[in-house]
Design an enzyme around this catalytic site. Structure first.
Site, PDB file in Angstrom:
ATOM      1  N   CYS A 187       4.986 -36.050   2.166  1.00 59.23           N
ATOM      2  CA  CYS A 187       3.911 -36.097   3.160  1.00 59.23           C
ATOM      3  C   CYS A 187       4.101 -37.212   4.178  1.00 59.23           C
ATOM      4  O   CYS A 187       3.802 -37.058   5.361  1.00 59.23           O
ATOM      5  CB  CYS A 187       2.556 -36.224   2.471  1.00 59.23           C
ATOM      6  N   HIS A 229      -1.174 -40.018  -0.349  1.00 61.56           N
ATOM      7  CA  HIS A 229      -0.978 -38.904   0.582  1.00 61.56           C
ATOM      8  C   HIS A 229      -1.071 -39.425   2.016  1.00 61.56           C
ATOM      9  O   HIS A 229      -1.657 -40.478   2.266  1.00 61.56           O
ATOM     10  CB  HIS A 229      -2.032 -37.826   0.319  1.00 61.56           C
ATOM     11  N   ASP A 244      -3.354 -31.830   8.610  1.00 58.31           N
ATOM     12  CA  ASP A 244      -2.442 -32.171   7.515  1.00 58.31           C
ATOM     13  C   ASP A 244      -1.302 -31.149   7.516  1.00 58.31           C
ATOM     14  O   ASP A 244      -1.446 -30.042   6.992  1.00 58.31           O
ATOM     15  CB  ASP A 244      -3.196 -32.145   6.175  1.00 58.31           C
TER      16      ASP A 244
END
Length: 627
Positions: A187, A229, A244
């Site tokens: 991520c 994250h 995202d």
């Protein structure tokens, strides 16, 4: 961090997918294949101002010198502008929490209008430098929103989640040029590449980090230590928006060894009141919410994954993920827009509950048959299957904690969910049910249900119970259909006390094919004295609108005179054949008479359809009790 999978391939059991998170990656819970996670019940509108190339300094991040908005020529003057440092979120960026159920996105977005741009962005195949890639992508993008969309689509379809790198972070670079070259990252790399590409395009963008309920997330867990994250905020039309791209790209399997591309629109400019459902930023200002949530609230909130919102579901009750049973029972309900189908699994099976479909959702009563903690998953799908992937998808998960078991609520294994009539059975032509509840209680072992039937419908019914007390044939004969015009009455006589399932099937009269299962009821009788015989057996010449007034019992007493009264039309003669033959006489549309049962084991009713023929057809058969 990776996100959970979201495609309940719920044929048998539903795989549990996962969110791409970086430390102990949380999972978009109860999601099956694509990474998807969704927020609680909140929503947001966002608008965006568009600045053309040279009207006002474009907002670009990080690459600015000092605070000024002087334009810098970046990277050997390749013609990219840099803009001022992003401003922190302020009052005008905030959305109301909880979600107002208005929109899934934080600004109005017309996906149809993106079709051409999306298709273009997917085809761009530039891997030599980030600058060249951005230049190519921007060829078809005019507004800032279009630029962000092109970058988003490209990343979601070209960068895969690095499951190997996730397990061996020391070897991993999340520098944009490395991510582009490798074509994969975790991520952190997705977020840095996104930020860098936006900055080259003259769009303010910020990488955010925090905790996510993604891969490995367990209902009710707490979050401690470093964030796990990363995602982004972009500045469009005068406001900050969240996205995202890691979770937009796909998902990772349970064992965290395989990534599957599965694009998820939900994570593009997600409404902040929904984004908070599974993203908790280190800096609470970046929730973009008023009021902001505490970490404790985030931990305690229900996790609705993206399927929940993409299927148009609005709310689930209770709003806490852990439910205690009361006297062996727990209740859950989901509010939805029209016509959604649901199913559930408690520890992988749907045997221990009663689910009813409502016009705007569903209601479920759960009766675990073991004490302890049980996982409860709720699945949904649209009733009109538009896309081939319209399978049941997991939309919400609970943990049911059961302290005592209600043994009386053990249901027959033939009970099929949902139970009782609904908009679905109405759509199949069973209108105005006399009993709207899923459970019928009878004390004397008899009950009667009526419906108005749609046109051209033929009905088949059967009664089922656990154990071997009812054969399939006898199960059919304990239910009697009576048709009067477009009304149907179903008379049920139970063979003994207990829990029974009344199943109702139908087909079009004009169709030669099989009957389709439509719905069922649970019938309960506690009276141990109950012992009704089956109705008489009927043959094909017994027409749908004929009616038995007496005797209703298919078992006649021996050595008695029995009164017969049958409603039949369009026939010339009726005989009752016992040891002797007894004619019935016609009186106001009914055929009446008596017969004596001595000396025989069976009694037949026969009809003569035409006075000139000597041929009789059997229409009913009764048994006679043995001495």
């Amino acid at each position: 961090g990776s996100e959970g999978d979201g495609n309940g391939n719920s044929r048998s059991q539903l795989p549990q997918g996962t969110d791409l998170n970086d430390q102990h990656g949380p999972t978009d819970h109860c999601e099956q294949t694509p990474p998807i996670t969704l927020g609680p019940d909140k929503g947001t509108q966002v608008t965006v101002e568009i600045h053309h190339e040279d009207t006002s300094p474009q907002l670009i991040k990080r690459l600015s010198l000092g605070k000024g908005s002087q334009r810098l020529r970046g990277h050997g003057s390749k013609g990219f502008h840099r803009t001022e440092t992003p401003r922190p979120p302020g009052a005008k960026d905030l959305h109301v929490y909880p979600w107002d159920k208005s929109s899934l996105k934080s600004m109005p977005v017309d996906l149809q209008q993106f079709k051409k741009l999306d298709a273009y962005a997917l085809k761009v195949n530039v891997k030599n430098s980030v600058e060249e890639l951005v230049k190519a992508l921007l060829k078809q993008a005019r507004t800032d929103l279009e630029k962000v969309r092109a970058i988003w689509m490209w990343i979601c379809h070209h960068i895969e989640y690095d499951v190997v790198g996730y397990h061996n972070k020391s070897q991993l670079s999340s520098k944009p040029k490395d991510v582009l070259q490798m074509g994969k990252s975790i991520c952190e790399g997705y977020a840095e590449l996104f930020e860098h590409m936006c900055s080259l395009a003259g769009i303010q963008c910020k990488k955010l980090s925090g905790h996510a309920k993604g891969h490995g997330y367990k209902t009710g867990q707490t979050f401690t230590g470093d964030s796990d994250h990363a995602w982004n905020a972009v500045y469009l039309e005068g406001r900050w928006h969240l996205l995202d791209s890691t979770w937009g790209s796909g998902s990772v399997d349970d064992s965290f060894t395989k990534f599957t591309y599965r694009y998820n629109e939900f994570y593009f400019l997600t409404h902040p009141a929904l984004f908070i459902n599974n993203h908790f930023p280190d800096n609470s200002n970046w929730q973009l919410l008023k009021p902001t949530l505490t970490l404790k609230e985030f931990e305690n909130n229900m996790l609705h994954n993206s399927n929940f919102y993409m299927l148009g579901l609005l709310a689930a009750h209770p709003e806490t993920p852990i439910i205690q049973t009361v006297n062996g029972k727990a209740s859950v309900s989901v509010d939805s827009r029209l016509g959604t189908l649901f199913m559930f699994k408690l520890k992988g099976t749907d045997e221990h509950g009663l689910m009813t479909l409502k016009k705007h959702g569903m209601k479920l009563d759960i009766y675990p048959q073991k004490t302890g903690s049980h996982k409860l998953e709720i699945f949904a799908k649209p009733s009109k299957a538009e896309a081939p992937d319209d399978v049941y998808k997991c939309v919400v998960e609970y943990v049911v904690q059961c302290e005592s078991v209600d043994k009386a609520m053990r249901f027959p294994k033939d009970l099929h969910q949902p139970v009782g009539p609904s908009w679905f059975s109405e759509r199949q032509g069973f209108l105005r049910p006399s009993h709207r509840e899923p459970v019928l209680h009878t004390n004397d072992g008899r009950c009667s249900l009526t419906f108005t039937l749609g046109k051209d419908i033929s009905v088949l019914t059967s009664l089922h119970t656990d154990g071997s007390s009812l054969s399939e044939d006898m199960g059919r004969r304990h239910v009697l259909q009576i048709h009067r015009g477009n009304q149907i009455e179903l008379k049920v006589h139970l063979p003994h006390a207990g829990n029974f399932v009344l199943k109702i099937y139908s087909k079009k009269k004009s169709d030669p094919g099989n009957y389709d299962y439509i719905f069922n009821y649970l019938i309960r009788c506690l009276n141990m004295e109950v012992k009704w015989p089956a109705f008489p057996r009927s043959y094909s010449k017994w027409l749908q609108d004929y009616e038995i007034l007496e005797p209703l019992s298919g078992l006649l007493p021996a050595n008695r005179n029995i009164q017969f009264k049958l409603k039949m039309h369009g026939i010339a003669k009726v005989l009752v054949q016992a040891e002797n033959t007894y004619p019935l006489t016609q009186n106001k549309g009914c055929w009446e008479g008596t017969c004596n049962t001595s000396g025989c084991r069976e009694v037949f009713v026969m009809v003569h359809e035409n006075a000139n023929h000597s041929f009789y057809s059997h229409v009913l058969k009764y048994e006679v009790e043995t001495q």
